[in-house]
Design a protein around this motif. Sequence first.
Motif, mmCIF file in Angstrom:
data_model
loop_
_atom_site.group_PDB
_atom_site.id
_atom_site.type_symbol
_atom_site.label_atom_id
_atom_site.label_comp_id
_atom_site.label_asym_id
_atom_site.label_seq_id
_atom_site.Cartn_x
_atom_site.Cartn_y
_atom_site.Cartn_z
ATOM 1 N N PRO A 33 0.806 -1.239 0.000
ATOM 2 C CA PRO A 33 0.000 0.000 0.000
ATOM 3 C C PRO A 33 0.828 1.272 0.000
ATOM 4 N N GLY A 34 1.989 1.262 0.666
ATOM 5 C CA GLY A 34 2.798 2.469 0.724
ATOM 6 C C GLY A 34 3.432 2.853 -0.590
ATOM 7 N N GLU A 35 3.423 1.952 -1.583
ATOM 8 C CA GLU A 35 4.059 2.209 -2.868
ATOM 9 C C GLU A 35 3.067 2.188 -4.026
ATOM 10 N N ARG A 36 1.793 1.998 -3.754
ATOM 11 C CA ARG A 36 0.803 1.923 -4.820
ATOM 12 C C ARG A 36 0.588 3.278 -5.476
ATOM 13 N N THR A 37 0.478 3.263 -6.793
ATOM 14 C CA THR A 37 0.121 4.466 -7.536
ATOM 15 C C THR A 37 -1.399 4.563 -7.628
ATOM 16 N N VAL A 38 -1.859 5.638 -8.243
ATOM 17 C CA VAL A 38 -3.301 5.829 -8.387
ATOM 18 C C VAL A 38 -3.907 4.729 -9.251
ATOM 19 N N GLY A 39 -3.269 4.432 -10.375
ATOM 20 C CA GLY A 39 -3.781 3.393 -11.252
ATOM 21 C C GLY A 39 -3.797 2.027 -10.594
ATOM 22 N N GLN A 40 -2.772 1.731 -9.790
ATOM 23 C CA GLN A 40 -2.731 0.448 -9.106
ATOM 24 C C GLN A 40 -3.782 0.357 -8.011
ATOM 25 N N LEU A 41 -4.110 1.488 -7.402
ATOM 26 C CA LEU A 41 -5.184 1.476 -6.415
ATOM 27 C C LEU A 41 -6.519 1.164 -7.089
ATOM 28 N N GLY A 144 -12.165 12.903 4.666
ATOM 29 C CA GLY A 144 -12.957 11.693 4.486
ATOM 30 C C GLY A 144 -12.344 10.447 5.074
ATOM 31 N N LEU A 145 -11.033 10.422 5.242
ATOM 32 C CA LEU A 145 -10.377 9.245 5.807
ATOM 33 C C LEU A 145 -10.647 9.079 7.293
ATOM 34 N N ALA A 146 -11.339 10.035 7.900
ATOM 35 C CA ALA A 146 -11.739 9.861 9.296
ATOM 36 C C ALA A 146 -12.723 8.701 9.453
ATOM 37 N N VAL A 147 -13.496 8.389 8.420
ATOM 38 C CA VAL A 147 -14.471 7.294 8.498
ATOM 39 C C VAL A 147 -13.774 5.939 8.607
ATOM 40 N N PRO A 148 -12.857 5.567 7.701
ATOM 41 C CA PRO A 148 -12.154 4.296 7.917
ATOM 42 C C PRO A 148 -11.261 4.317 9.147
ATOM 43 N N ILE A 165 -7.217 13.680 9.086
ATOM 44 C CA ILE A 165 -6.420 14.790 8.541
ATOM 45 C C ILE A 165 -4.941 14.406 8.487
ATOM 46 N N GLN A 166 -4.472 13.684 9.509
ATOM 47 C CA GLN A 166 -3.087 13.236 9.500
ATOM 48 C C GLN A 166 -2.804 12.308 8.315
ATOM 49 N N LEU A 167 -3.721 11.401 8.057
ATOM 50 C CA LEU A 167 -3.548 10.494 6.919
ATOM 51 C C LEU A 167 -3.569 11.253 5.597
ATOM 52 N N ALA A 168 -4.417 12.254 5.490
ATOM 53 C CA ALA A 168 -4.477 13.034 4.253
ATOM 54 C C ALA A 168 -3.180 13.793 4.026
ATOM 55 N N ARG A 169 -2.605 14.349 5.085
ATOM 56 C CA ARG A 169 -1.375 15.113 4.952
ATOM 57 C C ARG A 169 -0.167 14.236 4.633
ATOM 58 N N ALA A 170 -0.265 12.944 4.888
ATOM 59 C CA ALA A 170 0.862 12.057 4.594
ATOM 60 C C ALA A 170 1.208 12.092 3.106
ATOM 61 N N ASP A 171 0.215 12.140 2.244
ATOM 62 C CA ASP A 171 0.425 12.274 0.792
ATOM 63 C C ASP A 171 -0.889 12.754 0.200
ATOM 64 N N ALA A 225 -12.160 3.182 0.498
ATOM 65 C CA ALA A 225 -11.798 2.481 1.729
ATOM 66 C C ALA A 225 -10.371 1.949 1.667
ATOM 67 N N LEU A 226 -9.958 1.405 0.523
ATOM 68 C CA LEU A 226 -8.583 0.918 0.392
ATOM 69 C C LEU A 226 -7.565 2.043 0.423
ATOM 70 N N LEU A 227 -7.980 3.256 0.100
ATOM 71 C CA LEU A 227 -7.082 4.403 0.170
ATOM 72 C C LEU A 227 -6.574 4.618 1.591
ATOM 73 N N TYR A 228 -7.362 4.213 2.576
ATOM 74 C CA TYR A 228 -6.920 4.334 3.972
ATOM 75 C C TYR A 228 -5.587 3.620 4.194
ATOM 76 N N PHE A 229 -5.436 2.415 3.657
ATOM 77 C CA PHE A 229 -4.215 1.646 3.868
ATOM 78 C C PHE A 229 -3.026 2.296 3.159
ATOM 79 N N ASP A 230 -3.269 2.880 1.987
ATOM 80 C CA ASP A 230 -2.197 3.597 1.299
ATOM 81 C C ASP A 230 -1.692 4.762 2.135
ATOM 82 N N GLN A 231 -2.619 5.541 2.644
ATOM 83 C CA GLN A 231 -2.230 6.723 3.406
ATOM 84 C C GLN A 231 -1.648 6.349 4.766
ATOM 85 N N ALA A 232 -2.147 5.283 5.374
ATOM 86 C CA ALA A 232 -1.593 4.846 6.659
ATOM 87 C C ALA A 232 -0.147 4.396 6.503
ATOM 88 N N ALA A 233 0.157 3.678 5.422
ATOM 89 C CA ALA A 233 1.537 3.261 5.180
ATOM 90 C C ALA A 233 2.430 4.460 4.893
#
Length: 266
Positions: A33-41, A144-148, A165-171, A225-233
């Motif tokens: 998840p930490g290396e996924r691009t938009v297309g791969q997501l 929006g990532l506050a929900v997951p 907000i922290q997850l959004a600021r990560a990337d 929902a899967l975007l949460y894991f990308d941003q968390a990583a």
Amino acid sequence: MKELRQTRSSVRGVSRRSRPRKKRDPLPPALPPGERTVGQLVAESGRFYGAHFWRSLALGIAPGGIAVVIGQLHRPWQFVFALTAGAALLTAGYVGACVLVAPGPVTRRSVGLGFAIGVLVYLPVPFLAAVFVLPAVAWLAYVGLAVPAVVIEGLGFRASIGRGIQLARADYVHAAGSLATLAIVAFLSQGVLFFVLRGAGDAAKYAAAFVAGMIISPLLFIGAALLYFDQAARAVRSAPRPKRSGDAQVPADDDPDLPGRADAEG
């Protein structure tokens, strides 16, 4: 002649059996998840959709109904519906996708609190999307990532907002770009499917709108929902590491008051 034909058919059968079949190249492994691009997501969202088809398809029932109701309302009532029943139904689909992708069990408290936070996060969206959809996407990518966060991590109200907000600021570029791409893919796919299914009558048109919304909208929910894991990583990778003190546990040579050290004047 019969024997000759049988001989030819047997030779053809042997030749067909003896031909080596071409092996398909295996698909490349999915990136973490930490290396996924938009297309791969987007691709991973489609893969998850296919692997959990029926449960994912259930997420699209509410959006399919919304598409039918919106088509029968006039402009002012469409706005009212989007702020009331539409907000609740779309939030329920998003929370359901978060529960579906969660790696572990989810409590009822987290689901209920996630629904309440999701409705509050969604309320500005109809106003932001009234003229252009990008401001709404930017808002959802930021909070929006506050929900997951509350559904998967089981946080409280204020903690989940801060975590989102922290997850959004990560990337933030990845978050906003992913949501924008998912929205575009869902919009275009739903439009194409609607035009393929619709007929001449109004009943067929509404049925096509329901089916198109039900089939395509789960991809948007699952991707968000899967975007949460990308941003968390990415948040873990970008977190500052604690600095080590250079003089930690090193006794000072010129301190005469340390235990076991003789007095300097003595």
